[in-house]
Scaffold this motif. Structure first.
Motif, PDB file in Angstrom:
ATOM      1  N   UNK A  76      50.111  37.171  33.278  1.00  0.00           N
ATOM      2  CA  UNK A  76      48.683  36.980  33.051  1.00  0.00           C
ATOM      3  C   UNK A  76      47.989  36.563  34.351  1.00  0.00           C
ATOM      4  N   UNK A  77      46.786  37.087  34.655  1.00  0.00           N
ATOM      5  CA  UNK A  77      45.994  38.042  33.869  1.00  0.00           C
ATOM      6  C   UNK A  77      46.239  39.493  34.256  1.00  0.00           C
ATOM      7  N   UNK A  78      47.206  39.710  35.175  1.00  0.00           N
ATOM      8  CA  UNK A  78      47.448  41.072  35.642  1.00  0.00           C
ATOM      9  C   UNK A  78      47.871  41.994  34.505  1.00  0.00           C
ATOM     10  N   UNK A  79      48.667  41.479  33.558  1.00  0.00           N
ATOM     11  CA  UNK A  79      49.118  42.340  32.467  1.00  0.00           C
ATOM     12  C   UNK A  79      47.931  42.916  31.703  1.00  0.00           C
ATOM     13  N   UNK A  80      46.924  42.079  31.434  1.00  0.00           N
ATOM     14  CA  UNK A  80      45.729  42.555  30.726  1.00  0.00           C
ATOM     15  C   UNK A  80      44.938  43.536  31.588  1.00  0.00           C
ATOM     16  N   UNK A  81      44.861  43.291  32.887  1.00  0.00           N
ATOM     17  CA  UNK A  81      44.151  44.192  33.798  1.00  0.00           C
ATOM     18  C   UNK A  81      44.798  45.567  33.817  1.00  0.00           C
ATOM     19  N   UNK A  82      46.132  45.598  33.894  1.00  0.00           N
ATOM     20  CA  UNK A  82      46.841  46.878  33.926  1.00  0.00           C
ATOM     21  C   UNK A  82      46.754  47.608  32.592  1.00  0.00           C
ATOM     22  N   UNK A  83      46.814  46.879  31.498  1.00  0.00           N
ATOM     23  CA  UNK A  83      46.683  47.510  30.192  1.00  0.00           C
ATOM     24  C   UNK A  83      45.314  48.167  30.051  1.00  0.00           C
ATOM     25  N   UNK A  85      43.394  49.204  32.503  1.00  0.00           N
ATOM     26  CA  UNK A  85      43.347  50.339  33.426  1.00  0.00           C
ATOM     27  C   UNK A  85      44.095  51.543  32.865  1.00  0.00           C
ATOM     28  N   UNK A  86      45.250  51.278  32.295  1.00  0.00           N
ATOM     29  CA  UNK A  86      46.148  52.360  31.885  1.00  0.00           C
ATOM     30  C   UNK A  86      45.764  52.989  30.551  1.00  0.00           C
ATOM     31  N   UNK A  87      45.277  52.181  29.628  1.00  0.00           N
ATOM     32  CA  UNK A  87      45.077  52.682  28.267  1.00  0.00           C
ATOM     33  C   UNK A  87      43.628  52.632  27.773  1.00  0.00           C
ATOM     34  N   UNK A  88      42.738  51.992  28.540  1.00  0.00           N
ATOM     35  CA  UNK A  88      41.349  51.888  28.073  1.00  0.00           C
ATOM     36  C   UNK A  88      40.345  52.441  29.082  1.00  0.00           C
ATOM     37  N   UNK A  89      40.821  53.381  29.894  1.00  0.00           N
ATOM     38  CA  UNK A  89      39.944  54.134  30.798  1.00  0.00           C
ATOM     39  C   UNK A  89      39.169  53.259  31.782  1.00  0.00           C
ATOM     40  N   UNK A  90      39.723  52.125  32.158  1.00  0.00           N
ATOM     41  CA  UNK A  90      39.057  51.268  33.147  1.00  0.00           C
ATOM     42  C   UNK A  90      39.430  51.746  34.555  1.00  0.00           C
ATOM     43  N   UNK A  91      38.953  52.941  34.897  1.00  0.00           N
ATOM     44  CA  UNK A  91      39.363  53.598  36.131  1.00  0.00           C
ATOM     45  C   UNK A  91      38.903  52.858  37.391  1.00  0.00           C
ATOM     46  N   UNK A  92      37.865  52.027  37.268  1.00  0.00           N
ATOM     47  CA  UNK A  92      37.411  51.272  38.432  1.00  0.00           C
ATOM     48  C   UNK A  92      38.491  50.322  38.943  1.00  0.00           C
ATOM     49  N   UNK A  93      39.479  50.006  38.090  1.00  0.00           N
ATOM     50  CA  UNK A  93      40.553  49.117  38.511  1.00  0.00           C
ATOM     51  C   UNK A  93      41.448  49.765  39.559  1.00  0.00           C
ATOM     52  N   UNK A  94      41.445  51.092  39.651  1.00  0.00           N
ATOM     53  CA  UNK A  94      42.265  51.773  40.657  1.00  0.00           C
ATOM     54  C   UNK A  94      41.884  51.315  42.061  1.00  0.00           C
ATOM     55  N   UNK A  95      40.595  51.108  42.287  1.00  0.00           N
ATOM     56  CA  UNK A  95      40.123  50.671  43.599  1.00  0.00           C
ATOM     57  C   UNK A  95      40.637  49.266  43.913  1.00  0.00           C
ATOM     58  N   UNK A  96      40.627  48.391  42.915  1.00  0.00           N
ATOM     59  CA  UNK A  96      41.118  47.026  43.107  1.00  0.00           C
ATOM     60  C   UNK A  96      42.599  47.047  43.474  1.00  0.00           C
ATOM     61  N   UNK A  97      43.395  47.702  42.630  1.00  0.00           N
ATOM     62  CA  UNK A  97      44.841  47.726  42.863  1.00  0.00           C
ATOM     63  C   UNK A  97      45.176  48.457  44.160  1.00  0.00           C
ATOM     64  N   UNK A  98      44.467  49.559  44.419  1.00  0.00           N
ATOM     65  CA  UNK A  98      44.762  50.358  45.604  1.00  0.00           C
ATOM     66  C   UNK A  98      44.548  49.602  46.896  1.00  0.00           C
ATOM     67  N   UNK A  99      43.418  48.907  46.996  1.00  0.00           N
ATOM     68  CA  UNK A  99      43.127  48.200  48.245  1.00  0.00           C
ATOM     69  C   UNK A  99      43.996  46.958  48.416  1.00  0.00           C
ATOM     70  N   UNK A 100      44.284  46.245  47.324  1.00  0.00           N
ATOM     71  CA  UNK A 100      45.163  45.087  47.437  1.00  0.00           C
ATOM     72  C   UNK A 100      46.575  45.501  47.858  1.00  0.00           C
ATOM     73  N   UNK A 101      47.055  46.589  47.283  1.00  0.00           N
ATOM     74  CA  UNK A 101      48.401  47.056  47.633  1.00  0.00           C
ATOM     75  C   UNK A 101      48.428  47.607  49.057  1.00  0.00           C
ATOM     76  N   UNK A 102      47.391  48.340  49.445  1.00  0.00           N
ATOM     77  CA  UNK A 102      47.326  48.878  50.809  1.00  0.00           C
ATOM     78  C   UNK A 102      47.347  47.753  51.838  1.00  0.00           C
ATOM     79  N   UNK A 103      46.596  46.709  51.568  1.00  0.00           N
ATOM     80  CA  UNK A 103      46.563  45.567  52.494  1.00  0.00           C
ATOM     81  C   UNK A 103      47.943  44.930  52.624  1.00  0.00           C
ATOM     82  N   UNK A 104      48.693  44.873  51.528  1.00  0.00           N
ATOM     83  CA  UNK A 104      49.982  44.181  51.536  1.00  0.00           C
ATOM     84  C   UNK A 104      51.100  44.981  52.206  1.00  0.00           C
ATOM     85  N   UNK A 105      50.919  46.306  52.353  1.00  0.00           N
ATOM     86  CA  UNK A 105      51.989  47.138  52.922  1.00  0.00           C
ATOM     87  C   UNK A 105      51.619  47.730  54.275  1.00  0.00           C
ATOM     88  N   UNK A 106      50.475  47.344  54.813  1.00  0.00           N
ATOM     89  CA  UNK A 106      50.007  48.021  56.028  1.00  0.00           C
ATOM     90  C   UNK A 106      50.942  47.820  57.226  1.00  0.00           C
TER      91      UNK A 106
END
Length: 227
Positions: A76-83, A85-106
């Motif tokens: 929590x609260x990531x589990x709810x965020x991913x649910x 994003x994945x099942x309720x068409x919250x596509x704007x979350x892709x930008x959040x996850x994408x940039x956070x992950x990109x920053x962590x692996x750069x």
């Protein structure tokens, strides 16, 4: 991080609705409170391990992938965020996850290509979008790494992994993927949203290694950890 986000507009926080959600829509407090995966972990499977050394399972039964980087714990609260994003068409979350992950692996070694976890065509038609592909688009642009969503495909229609007991997940994924490109000598990164047993990533990495890939690394938004 500013170089990734400078073109974005400040908005309400997605979690607490504070007025200043910053560039990603997460206020500083909520972003800090996310369940970051920072504890020492096995570099191959990202499960907790003593002093960050290879775990016993990866030593005795090495998976087909060579490394795993997990951004957050599946909690929590990531589990709810991913649910959402994945099942309720919250596509704007892709930008959040994408940039956070990109920053962590750069700082990770540069990949030759980034392959998002493929969905079977029937599953894609049912959901309407591939959640891993949408996040991969953000990372590909942020890190200037080639995005490849056509070389690998899911050829076996299987029940969702989350609906199965843990022990059944490996057999569920057996022979699920095919890779049609020669990746000889390449360093390939696989992207998935959640890693639980690693069965899906293991099956995909195995198919990719058969084409000659030199190294396969997994990047995941969340890692499910033992309770």
């Amino acid at each position: 991080m500013c170089s990734f986000f400078s073109h974005m507009m400040t908005q309400e926080c997605l979690l607490c609705t504070a007025a200043d959600g910053g560039d990603l829509g997460l206020c500083a407090s909520c972003q800090q409170d996310l369940p970051w995966h920072k504890a020492p972990c096995c570099p191959q499977c990202a499960l907790p391990s003593s002093q960050g050394l290879l775990c016993g399972h990866c030593l005795t039964s090495p998976p087909a992938f060579d490394h795993t980087h997990a951004l957050l714990r599946y909690d929590f609260p990531l589990d709810a965020m991913l649910q959402g994003y994945k099942y309720r068409d919250m596509l704007h979350m892709a930008r959040v996850f994408g940039h956070l992950l990109a920053e962590s692996v750069k700082a990770r070694p540069r990949a030759d290509r980034l392959i998002p976890m493929p969905l079977h065509p029937l599953r894609l038609r049912e959901r309407g979008y591939n959640q891993s592909l949408e996040v991969a688009r953000i990372i590909s642009k942020a890190l200037d790494v080639a995005l490849d969503y056509s070389s690998c495909e899911r050829i076996k229609f299987t029940p969702p992994q989350a609906s199965l007991p843990l022990k059944a997940r490996a057999s569920n994924m057996k022979g699920a993927f095919a890779c049609h490109a020669s990746l000889a000598g390449e360093r390939v990164v696989l992207l998935d949203d959640v890693m639980t047993t690693g069965a899906s990533l293991q099956a995909l990495a195995k198919a990719i290694k058969k084409t000659g890939a030199a190294e396969v690394e997994c990047w995941v938004i969340a890692r499910t950890l033992p309770r």
